[in-house]
Design a protein around this motif. Structure first.
Motif, PDB file in Angstrom:
ATOM      1  N   ASP A 279       0.846  -1.100   0.143  1.00  0.00           N
ATOM      2  CA  ASP A 279       0.002   0.033   0.104  1.00  0.00           C
ATOM      3  C   ASP A 279       0.927   1.375  -0.061  1.00  0.00           C
ATOM      4  O   ASP A 279       0.654   2.221  -0.701  1.00  0.00           O
ATOM      5  N   GLY A 280       1.978   1.040   0.767  1.00  0.00           N
ATOM      6  CA  GLY A 280       2.892   2.437   0.978  1.00  0.00           C
ATOM      7  C   GLY A 280       4.015   2.323  -0.128  1.00  0.00           C
ATOM      8  O   GLY A 280       5.080   3.033   0.168  1.00  0.00           O
ATOM      9  N   ILE A 281       4.276   1.128  -0.921  1.00  0.00           N
ATOM     10  CA  ILE A 281       5.477   0.954  -1.634  1.00  0.00           C
ATOM     11  C   ILE A 281       6.716   1.197  -0.554  1.00  0.00           C
ATOM     12  O   ILE A 281       7.596   1.549  -0.751  1.00  0.00           O
ATOM     13  N   LYS A 282       6.616   0.233   0.798  1.00  0.00           N
ATOM     14  CA  LYS A 282       7.431   0.440   1.572  1.00  0.00           C
ATOM     15  C   LYS A 282       8.501  -0.780   1.413  1.00  0.00           C
ATOM     16  O   LYS A 282       8.500  -1.599   0.633  1.00  0.00           O
ATOM     17  N   ARG A 283       9.711  -0.160   1.873  1.00  0.00           N
ATOM     18  CA  ARG A 283      11.170  -0.953   1.750  1.00  0.00           C
ATOM     19  C   ARG A 283      10.885  -2.257   2.553  1.00  0.00           C
ATOM     20  O   ARG A 283      10.419  -2.025   3.728  1.00  0.00           O
ATOM     21  N   ILE A 284      11.157  -3.510   1.943  1.00  0.00           N
ATOM     22  CA  ILE A 284      10.890  -4.675   2.805  1.00  0.00           C
ATOM     23  C   ILE A 284      11.946  -5.802   2.426  1.00  0.00           C
ATOM     24  O   ILE A 284      12.243  -5.825   1.353  1.00  0.00           O
TER      25      ILE A 284
END
Length: 517
Positions: A279-284
Motif C-alpha cells: 500500500d505504501g510501496i514500503k522498503r521490505i
C-alpha cells in the motif's frame, strides 16, 4: 567506577559493577547485573501495556512459567513508532555521524560480550536450546554488532563522471528512517542483532517486535542497549502475545511513519506482510522458510558428510531455517551413509538444555510437536521406513521429539515436499546428478542448500545449477557476519549480514550540481 567515552553529542556508558573482562585485548570493567526484564522499552523508558495486560513465558523443557511481559496492542506500538520517528527527525538521529553510531554499537558489543553467560541462561530457559548452543548463538549474534559497527563508517557514495563540463554528479546514501523489525523465536538473539545493528549503523531508528515465545532474550539485549547509551527513541522493543501479533504486524507495515520492514519467519506470514507493505510501496526485507537439500554424491568424503549432516540438521533440534531438510543420498553410498549417521544420532544426549552435555533440547511449543508428529505419521502411513526414532519422548517432557531417520520417501509425503522444522532426517535415494538436481530444485523454497563431492567438475556444475541463495559445499555450517544471508524464490528478498546488509536501510540520492564555471 564507570566506562565513559564522549564522541560529539553522545556520551557512552554508565556506572558499572565490579570485576574485569578482556575483549580483543582491551580490559573492560565486568558488569554484574540482572538482565531479565518484565517490561517493554519505548522512548528510553521501561513500560507496560496501556491495558495492563501481560502474558506468560514458559520454559519448553518443563513448561514452567519463567516470566511475564506486557501484552501490547496497536496503541502501544503507535507510541513506539512515534518515538522512533521523532528520534530520527526531530531529535537529530538522522544527522548523527557514522563515527558516533559506530561508537555506540561498539559499546553495545562489549556489553553483550561481557554479559554472555547471563544472556545464554535466559535464552536457554525460554527457547529450550542447549546452553552450549545459546553461547554459540551469542557469539554469532554479537559478531553482527561488531561487524556493522565497522561497516557504519564505510557507507560510501560515488562521484559520477558527467557528460556535461559544467555539471557535477554525485550519489549519496541516506538512512530510510524508522525500521520495523519482526524477529523469530528460533534465534532470539542473532536475528535482532543482525537486523538492528545494520539499521542503526545506517542511521535508522528501530521498533523491534520479538517473537511471543522468546521476548526475554530481546529485552536482555535491550537492557544492554540502554546501558550503552543509545539516545531515547532510537531503540524500541515492544512485546505482544499471539492474539495481537497480526494487528501489530499490519500496523508496522501500513504506518506512514515506518519506512522499512525486515521480517524473518514463515513464507506464509512473509507473503502477508509483503502485501500489506505494498500500500505504501514500503522498503521490505524478507528472510523466509527454507527446504534445504543436502546432497551426498558417491565421490564425497563420508566422514565429512556425516559431520556436516549432524551440524546442519540438529542445531536447535532442527528448528533453523537453513537446516538440512531433504537428504539426497546417491545409490552407491546410501546404506553406508545411513549406518554412519544412525550411530552418530544414537549418541546424542537429550534433555533440559540447561544441563551439562545436553545436545538436543525440546521443540519450542505444542504446535511444533504436533506438526513434526503429523509429518512422521503421514510418511509411515504411506510406506516410509523409520530407521531410527520416530516418537515423542514424554519421559523428558511434553515437547521432546526423538531424533529420527526416515527412508523410502515418495513425492506424495509431506516430508518430501515441506519444511519440517524438527529433528527428522528425511532420506531420498537418487542415481544420477541430474536426478538429484531435479529433486532439489523442485521446490519453491530456495534459501540454503548443501552438497558433498570431491569431484571438482561436479562441484562447479552443481554450484551453478542448485537453485538456492546460499550453498554449503563440503560444509554444514555456513552462517557468519561476513556472509550475505538470504534466499531466492519464495524464501525471501534482500540480504542480511555482509556489506550488503546495510543496503536494506539506505536509499541512494542523486545530486546534480549545474551551471558550474
Amino acid at each position: 567506577m564507570a566506562i565513559l567515552l564522549s564522541l560529539g553529542r553522545f556520551t557512552l556508558g554508565r556506572a558499572v559493577g565490579v570485576g574485569f573482562a578482556k575483549i580483543n585485548g582491551i580490559s573492560l570493567i565486568r558488569r554484574t547485573m540482572h538482565l531479565q526484564q518484565n517490561q517493554a522499552f519505548v522512548n528510553g523508558k521501561w513500560v507496560g501495556a496501556r491495558s495492563g495486560e501481560t502474558f506468560e513465558i514458559t520454559n519448553p523443557a518443563n513448561e514452567q512459567v519463567i516470566g511475564t511481559v506486557p501484552d501490547m496492542d496497536v496503541d502501544d506500538v503507535n507510541e513506539a513508532i512515534g518515538s522512533a520517528y521523532d528520534a530520527f527527525y526531530d531529535k537529530g538521529w538522522h544527522n548523527s555521524t557514522a563515527k558516533e553510531r559506530a561508537a555506540l554499537l561498539k559499546k553495545w558489543f562489549h556489553l553483550l560480550e561481557i554479559n554472555r553467560q547471563e544472556i545464554a541462561r535466559i535464552m536457554t530457559a525460554e527457547s529450550g536450546k542447549p546452553i552450549a548452543e545459546s553461547l554459540g548463538e551469542i557469539s554469532y549474534g554479537n559478531s553482527f554488532v561488531e561487524w556493522f559497527a565497522e561497516e557504519a563508517r564505510r557507507i560510501y557514495g560515488e562521484i559520477v563522471p558527467t557528460p556535461q563540463a559544467n555539471r557535477q554528479m554525485m550519489l549519496v546514501k541516506q538512512p530510510v528512517g524508522v525500521a520495523g523489525l519482526i524477529t523469530p523465536w528460533n534465534f532470539p538473539h542473532a536475528m535482532i542483532t543482525r537486523k538492528a545493528s545494520a539499521a542503526i549503523a545506517a542511521g535508522c531508528t528501530v521498533v523491534i517486535k520479538p517473537a511471543e515465545d522468546t521476548p526475554l532474550t530481546a529485552l536482555a539485549l535491550t537492557k544492554l542497549a540502554e546501558e550503552a547509551g543509545f539516545p531515547k527513541g532510537v531503540f524500541n522493543v515492544i512485546t505482544s502475545s499471539r492474539k495481537n501479533a497480526a494487528s501489530i504486524g499490519e500496523l508496522l507495515c501500513k504506518s506512514e511513519k515506518v519506512a522499512a520492514i525486515s521480517f524473518t519467519g514463515s513464507t506464509e506470514v512473509g507473503r502477508l506482510l509483503y502485501k500489506q507493505c505494498s500500500d505504501g510501496i514500503k522498503r521490505i526485507g524478507l528472510e523466509l522458510g527454507g527446504n534445504a537439500p543436502f546432497i551426498v554424491f558417491s565421490s564425497a568424503d563420508l566422514d565429512k558428510a556425516v559431520t556436516g549432516a549432524m551440524n546442519s540438521k540438529f542445531r536447535n533440534c532442527g528448528q533453523t531455517c537453513i537446516s538440512a531438510n531433504r537428504f539426497l543420498i546417491q545409490d552407491e553410498i546410501h546404506d553406508e551413509f545411513i549406518a554412519r549417521l544412525t550411530e552418530k544420532i544414537k549418541a546424542l544426549k537429550i534433555g533440559d538444555g540447561s544441563h551439562d552435555g545436553v545436545q538436543i533440547g525440546p521443540l519450542i511449543n505444542h504446535s511444533q510437536v504436533n506438526k513434526v508428529t503429523e509429518f512422521v505419521e503421514d510418511a509411515k502411513q504411506k510406506g516410509a521406513h523409520v530407521v531410527y526414532g520416530g516418537h515423542q519422548l514424554s519421559q523428558h517432557g511434553a515437547l521432546f521429539f526423538e531424533p529420527t531417520i526416515i527412508t523410502h520417501l515418495r513425492d506424495d509425503m509431506r516430508l518430501y515436499k515441506e519444511e519440517i522444522f524438527g529433528p527428522v532426517v528425511s532420506v531420498i535415494r537418487f542415481k544420477t546428478e541430474e536426478e538429484a538436481l531435479q529433486i532439489a530444485n523442485a521446490s519453491q523454497r530456495g534459501l540454503a542448500g548443501y552438497f558433498y563431492s570431491n569431484d571438482l567438475n561436479q562441484v562447479f556444475r552443481v554450484s551453478k545449477l542448485l537453485e538456492t541463495g546460499m550453498i554449503g559445499i563440503n560444509e554444514g555450517l555456513i552462517s557468519s557476519a561476513e556472509a550475505a544471508f538470504g534466499g531466492i524464490k519464495e524464501s525471501g528478498i534482500g540480504r542480511e549480514g555482509s556489506k550488503y546488509g546495510i543496503d536494506e536501510y539506505v536509499y541512494i540520492k542523486y545530486l546534480c550540481y549545474g551551471s558550474l564555471e
